[in-house]
Design an enzyme around this catalytic site. Structure first.
Site, short mmCIF file in Angstrom:
data_model
loop_
_atom_site.label_atom_id
_atom_site.label_comp_id
_atom_site.label_asym_id
_atom_site.label_seq_id
_atom_site.Cartn_x
_atom_site.Cartn_y
_atom_site.Cartn_z
N ASP A 208 0.90 -1.16 0.00
CA ASP A 208 0.00 0.00 0.00
C ASP A 208 0.93 1.20 0.00
O ASP A 208 1.63 1.43 1.00
CB ASP A 208 -0.88 -0.02 1.25
N HIS A 209 0.96 1.93 -1.10
CA HIS A 209 2.02 2.93 -1.22
C HIS A 209 1.91 4.04 -0.17
O HIS A 209 2.86 4.78 0.06
CB HIS A 209 2.11 3.49 -2.64
N ASP A 266 -11.21 1.63 -3.80
CA ASP A 266 -9.97 2.16 -4.37
C ASP A 266 -9.08 2.80 -3.30
O ASP A 266 -7.86 2.65 -3.34
CB ASP A 266 -10.32 3.20 -5.45
N HIS A 271 -5.77 2.70 1.72
CA HIS A 271 -5.00 3.86 2.19
C HIS A 271 -5.59 4.48 3.47
O HIS A 271 -4.88 4.74 4.43
CB HIS A 271 -4.96 4.96 1.12
N LYS A 367 -12.92 11.94 -5.43
CA LYS A 367 -12.26 12.50 -6.61
C LYS A 367 -13.00 13.76 -7.04
O LYS A 367 -14.18 13.92 -6.74
CB LYS A 367 -12.33 11.48 -7.75
C1 BG6 Z 1 -4.28 4.82 -5.81
C2 BG6 Z 1 -5.67 4.90 -6.38
O1 BG6 Z 1 -4.13 3.69 -5.02
O2 BG6 Z 1 -4.05 5.97 -5.02
C3 BG6 Z 1 -5.86 6.17 -7.18
O3 BG6 Z 1 -5.92 3.78 -7.21
C4 BG6 Z 1 -5.49 7.38 -6.35
O4 BG6 Z 1 -7.20 6.29 -7.64
C5 BG6 Z 1 -4.12 7.19 -5.72
O5 BG6 Z 1 -5.49 8.51 -7.21
C6 BG6 Z 1 -3.82 8.28 -4.73
O6 BG6 Z 1 -2.47 8.20 -4.35
P1 BG6 Z 1 -1.70 9.49 -3.88
O7 BG6 Z 1 -0.36 8.98 -3.44
O8 BG6 Z 1 -1.65 10.41 -5.05
O9 BG6 Z 1 -2.52 10.06 -2.77
#
Ligand code: BG6
Length: 520
Positions: A208-209, A266, A271, A367
């Site tokens: 999970d980035h 998503d 996150h 979004k």
């Molecule tokens: C991704 C989603 O995991 O995270 C995207 O699939 C989203 O829809 C993105 O835009 C958001 O990541 P960050 O790091 O830009 O907050």
């Protein structure tokens, strides 16, 4: 106190750096390498590690995808490293690094392709001395995850082969699996079962980035590396917690994916739930992966089933973002004209444990909101007595609750709002901020969050990755909401205009309890 005064004595150099660990020589194999993620995030992140001297000298990157990109792949990745990673073309390490990038074209369900890949990896081991160590990164669309895992298993590629350099080193094989990990509880369990048949749990790195973001990791440091905050981090002092993950972008051409996902799957299931667990968890007994993960899972399991009345879904219609007219979700490419997919979700939930009982957590993600901002707001209770009022009972009006804002992105930092006496003959109170800014304290960073996670996976450190239990615990919370939504189609979509803060029902969620979303 003037803005940022609190941080002036901080500097990156004042910290004593930890001795860095360098991973073993290895091959990073990226499935789905022709996709956006590889070029925009993964290769720039690997290169940032290279620049920082954190990669082993013997490393090889193999991109795997269906298209025949043999000639264009490495130059394309170079371009991604330059544009996405903020790197100069003249950077002396760039050309040698690009020389370590290769490409292998195959279909993910073609056994012969895995044989050929295996041969390629073995030949790289011999030439580059990578010693059988493999990191398989699954960056494909989720429908390919189980095929790839099963083929790797069937071709004996999931278990470490012997090291070919004649040493007695024990090689390793690990896999990073991108999100979404399943699309509900049942599918997540099924995928876990399949993956666990082929790989042991300690070989699996569910990514999970968000956990790669410095500001997210800093939540734990802020709470457990300081002596003062933890004492007030509970129901006795905290009124409520808000977590906002707002994006101004739309779905960026990802219609087919987003139609099957929606905001809850998503962003919220992964996150936002990660952010929530860091805010709410108990101090782990150590910073070992198992100890941290255990505390996170306890938080998710203590969340009571979320009542339908405590959920709000929204979908954006046409509107204006950043001064530009934008189309509504239903007009986006490859989106159904009467789509029921939510592009906004808000929830109210409670964590039933001794620390948090009775403290509402409000969550929103969407979004096409007015701006990109991810922030955690901790609102504290008012003092028990409002001392500072004059004979007319005035003066106390300025007293506002203390608010701690943890700014995850893009203006990374932490602010504490508190009351201060406004200079003058009476005891009037105004709100002021103590502010910590990452950029001012430590300088701007071009890191994208994947650096830390890639490095940790190469080192075999799973602390910042999801465990099987965790993924299933968050899906267990989201699945009843998703099912409830599916069974009650919405009649008022689109219910917010692009460029606004979401549907009115999300405001009502807090207003019914005398609260308001914090203005961001
Ligand atoms: C991704 C989603 O995991 O995270 C995207 O699939 C989203 O829809 C993105 O835009 C958001 O990541 P960050 O790091 O830009 O907050």
């Amino acid at each position: 106190m003037p803005k940022n005064q609190a941080n002036t004595s901080l500097s990156a150099t004042s910290a004593t750096p930890q001795p860095e660990r360098i991973p073993d020589a290895c091959i990073v194999v990226i499935f789905g390498a022709s996709g956006d993620l590889t070029k925009r995030k993964l290769l720039p992140a690997l290169y940032h590690l290279e620049q920082a001297g954190l990669l082993p000298e013997k490393i090889s990157v193999v991109g795997v995808a269906r298209r025949p990109l043999q000639d264009s792949f490495a130059p394309d990745m170079k371009e991604g490293i330059i544009s996405g990673g903020g790197v100069e073309e003249s950077d002396p390490k760039l050309a040698p690094f690009v020389g370590k990038i290769q490409y292998h074209a195959m279909n993910f369900d073609d056994a012969a392709g895995y044989d050929a890949l295996n041969k390629l990896l073995t030949s790289i081991d011999k030439k580059a001395g990578t010693c059988g160590n493999r990191l398989f990164y699954l960056a494909t669309a989720p429908e390919y995850f189980s095929d790839i895992i099963n083929y790797l298993g069937a071709h004996g590629m999931a278990k470490p082969a012997d090291c070919t350099d004649g040493s007695d080193k024990k090689p390793w094989v690990r896999t990073i699996i991108e999100k979404p990990f399943g699309h509900d509880l049942e599918s997540a369990k099924a995928l876990n079962d399949e993956v666990n048949k082929v790989f042991d749990e300690d070989q699996i790195f569910r990514i999970d980035h968000y956990l790669g973001k410095e500001t997210v990791q800093n939540i734990l440091v802020f709470r457990f590396g300081n002596g003062i905050f933890e004492n007030v981090w509970n129901r006795n002092y905290i009124d409520h917690v808000e977590i906002t993950a707002a994006e101004s972008i739309g779905i960026e051409g990802r219609g087919p994916f987003y139609e099957t996902a929606g905001a809850l799957r998503d962003v919220v299931q992964n996150h936002v739930m990660e952010l929530l667990s860091f805010v709410a968890m108990e101090p782990p007994v150590s910073f070992e992966a198992s100890a941290v993960r255990a505390e996170k899972v306890k938080v998710w399991k203590a969340i009571q089933p979320i009542h339908p009345a405590d959920t709000v879904r929204g979908q954006y219609g046409p509107g204006t973002v950043d001064g530009k007219a934008v189309i509504g979700y239903r007009q986006e490419d490859r989106v159904h004209p009467r789509s029921q997919t939510e592009t906004y979700a808000a929830l109210r939930l409670e964590i039933e444990n001794w620390r948090w009982a009775g403290v509402p957590f409000y969550i929103r993600a969407g979004k096409r909101l007015p701006k990109r901002v991810t922030e955690i707001t901790i609102q504290f209770k008012l003092p028990p007595l409002l001392l500072f009022k004059d004979q007319q009972g005035k003066g106390a009006e300025g007293i506002k609750p203390n608010v701690l804002s943890i700014r995850i992105q893009p203006d990374e930092g932490i602010t504490l709002r508190f009351g201060a006496k406004i200079p003058g003959p009476s005891m009037n109170i105004g709100s002021v901020n103590m502010d910590f800014s990452y950029a001012e304290a430590f300088g701007k960073s071009s890191a994208n969050g994947y650096e830390r996670l890639l490095l940790d996976a190469m080192l075999g450190d799973g602390t910042l990755f999801a465990h099987r239990d965790g993924v299933e615990a968050t899906w267990a919370l989201m699945t009843p909401i998703l099912e409830g939504w599916k069974n009650t189609p919405v009649k008022d979509f689109p219910n917010y205009a692009a460029g606004t803060w979401g549907p009115a029902a999300a405001d009502a969620l807090l207003e019914s309890e005398g609260r308001k979303w914090r203005k961001l």
